[in-house]
Design a protein around this motif. Structure first.
Motif, PDB file in Angstrom:
ATOM      1  N   LEU A  37      -1.351   0.804 -15.318  1.00 50.17           N
ATOM      2  CA  LEU A  37      -2.049  -0.117 -14.433  1.00 50.17           C
ATOM      3  C   LEU A  37      -3.547  -0.095 -14.686  1.00 50.17           C
ATOM      4  O   LEU A  37      -4.134   0.947 -15.004  1.00 50.17           O
ATOM      5  N   TYR A  51      -1.697  -5.198  -7.808  1.00 51.26           N
ATOM      6  CA  TYR A  51      -1.955  -4.333  -8.947  1.00 51.26           C
ATOM      7  C   TYR A  51      -1.956  -5.185 -10.214  1.00 51.26           C
ATOM      8  O   TYR A  51      -1.324  -6.254 -10.262  1.00 51.26           O
ATOM      9  N   ALA A  97      -0.852  -5.234  -1.373  1.00 51.66           N
ATOM     10  CA  ALA A  97      -1.934  -5.039  -2.334  1.00 51.66           C
ATOM     11  C   ALA A  97      -1.484  -5.616  -3.665  1.00 51.66           C
ATOM     12  O   ALA A  97      -0.286  -5.768  -3.917  1.00 51.66           O
ATOM     13  N   TYR A 114      -7.007   1.374  -8.172  1.00 55.83           N
ATOM     14  CA  TYR A 114      -6.048   0.653  -9.008  1.00 55.83           C
ATOM     15  C   TYR A 114      -5.462  -0.596  -8.346  1.00 55.83           C
ATOM     16  O   TYR A 114      -4.625  -1.262  -8.960  1.00 55.83           O
ATOM     17  N   CYS A 115      -5.855  -0.917  -7.137  1.00 59.76           N
ATOM     18  CA  CYS A 115      -5.296  -2.124  -6.518  1.00 59.76           C
ATOM     19  C   CYS A 115      -6.289  -2.761  -5.568  1.00 59.76           C
ATOM     20  O   CYS A 115      -7.296  -2.161  -5.182  1.00 59.76           O
ATOM     21  N   CYS A 124      -5.158   2.846  -2.479  1.00 62.05           N
ATOM     22  CA  CYS A 124      -5.254   2.254  -3.819  1.00 62.05           C
ATOM     23  C   CYS A 124      -5.889   3.216  -4.809  1.00 62.05           C
ATOM     24  O   CYS A 124      -6.059   2.872  -5.989  1.00 62.05           O
ATOM     25  N   HIS A 170       0.854  -1.191   0.000  1.00 56.31           N
ATOM     26  CA  HIS A 170       0.000   0.000   0.000  1.00 56.31           C
ATOM     27  C   HIS A 170       0.886   1.236   0.000  1.00 56.31           C
ATOM     28  O   HIS A 170       2.011   1.204   0.493  1.00 56.31           O
TER      29      HIS A 170
END
Length: 411
Positions: free
Chosen positions: A101, A302, A300, A133-134, A126, A88
């Motif tokens: 991404l 991605y 996290a 995005y995650c 995120c 993160h």
């Protein structure tokens, strides 16, 4: 299979009306220790059993510091993986800004991530410009010291209940042929241990002043002077710890060769693999026994953009599974981390995890340092810490002065 039926239906709903073809999805990560490998296997199992796709494991040996440059280089170089672990925070900002991404906002909105991710700061980390995005998959906290019951029994002293008692017991451990403090030689380990001592010894308000407000006066003041003096003591206690990797240091605690280790809650995975029982074989002290608080960083995933709708559909299926209730339980019980969902049953968690869950429920949480400092600033602090921890002549005063300079220029 049955417990994931609803997840499978939800994941399938993400797909287009046309049946997607099977995809071999490479997933990169740096989870290679015993406990970490057992945890990531839960993700792979869920993906392979509940989709038509195949998890291709892309484990990168070493720490995140080793893996992240490789991961980012591949994405920038046009050879992206299907999914990748990062932490993160601000590590992926430039990749997002470059449009590299995948935007997961549609999945997040459909599944109500904003209603289940706890604390909400994990999903915020995120999010950039209103887009997600995650997938946050766990809460990892650095604020722990792990203590070996065997080491203290062999030394004839009680297991410490706080940092002061830990320091006081060091001579008895050394006399018994034990290493008081186990620590690997990598920069991130030294930096993490320092951060834990800062919160416990300088106090939460001082830590916030430095890490959030970038207050140079506090960084150069008496509260942090105590931290650097404690770091000198810790450096001496760890002087005979010759291992490199964090899990090697954890093993020293597990086997009773060392009294303790300052390390994040991912260490629990190693104790679990070794069949150690919390409260019987080892003790965990949040906040070094000084203040029961945890940071809420973690891992996290991605998903690098691919010019292929089939791959994108598989990526979104994996994103959905990672945050599903049953997978969150299975993964985090193996990993030793706390789940990011606030609506799942963790009653089978061990004593140490229960401590973390209570601290989280009580709201005694802090943001992770990597959410507050840029990668460049983090790198400068790590460089300082590795030099300080490896050079006995580096004084607390000089290290504090350099640290204050870094904070003054922090972005």
């Amino acid at each position: 299979m049955e417990k994931l039926r609803s997840v499978s239906i939800l994941s399938a709903a993400i797909m287009t009306a046309t049946a997607a073809q099977a995809v071999d999805l490479e997933v990169t990560h740096w989870w290679t220790s015993g406990g970490e490998a057992a945890a990531v296997a839960e993700f792979a199992k869920a993906f392979n059993e509940n989709t038509d796709h195949n998890w291709v494991d892309g484990a990168i040996a070493g720490s995140g510091g080793t893996a992240r440059p490789i991961i980012i280089s591949r994405i920038l170089g046009g050879k992206p993986m299907g999914a990748t672990q990062l932490n993160h925070g601000r590590q992926a900002e430039e990749l997002i800004e470059e449009g590299l991404l995948l935007d997961l906002t549609d999945v997040a909105m459909k599944e109500g991530w904003q209603d289940v991710v706890n604390p909400s700061s994990l999903l915020d980390s995120c999010t950039l410009d209103g887009k997600i995005y995650c997938v946050p998959v766990n809460i990892h906290s650095w604020e722990w010291i792990w203590l070996s019951h065997k080491a203290y029994k062999d030394a004839g002293v009680a297991v410490p209940t706080n940092w002061d008692e830990f320091v006081a017991a060091a001579p008895a451990l050394e006399k018994a042929g034990k290493i008081p403090l186990a620590m690997g030689k990598q920069a991130w380990q030294a930096n993490g241990a320092f951060g834990v001592m800062a919160i416990a010894i300088a106090g939460i308000d001082a830590w916030k002043a430095v890490n959030i407000d970038k207050n140079v006066d506090v960084a150069n003041g008496p509260e942090y002077q105590k931290v650097f003096e404690a770091a000198v003591a810790a450096r001496e206690m760890a002087s005979e710890s010759k291992v490199q990797d964090w899990n090697q240091a954890t093993n020293m605690v597990i086997t009773g060769q060392a009294g303790g280790q300052i390390m994040g809650d991912w260490a629990q995975g190693e104790f679990s693999v070794a069949n150690q029982v919390a409260g019987e074989d080892y003790t965990c002290l949040p906040g070094l026994g000084a203040n029961e608080v945890i940071s809420t960083g973690g891992d996290a995933f991605y998903f690098p953009k691919q010019d292929d709708p089939e791959i994108e559909a598989a990526q979104k299926e994996l994103a959905s599974l990672m945050l599903s209730q049953s997978v969150q339980v299975a993964f985090n019980l193996k990993k030793g981390s706390l789940p990011v969902r606030g609506d799942i049953d963790m009653s089978t968690a061990n004593d140490c995890m229960q401590k973390g869950l209570k601290i989280l429920a009580d709201g005694n949480v802090l943001p992770s340092g990597d959410m507050l400092l840029s990668a460049d600033t983090q790198g400068q602090v790590e460089d300082l810490m590795v030099e300080f921890w490896n050079d006995p002549s580096y004084s607390a005063k000089d290290a504090q002065m350099r640290y204050a300079e870094i904070i003054a220029d922090a972005d």
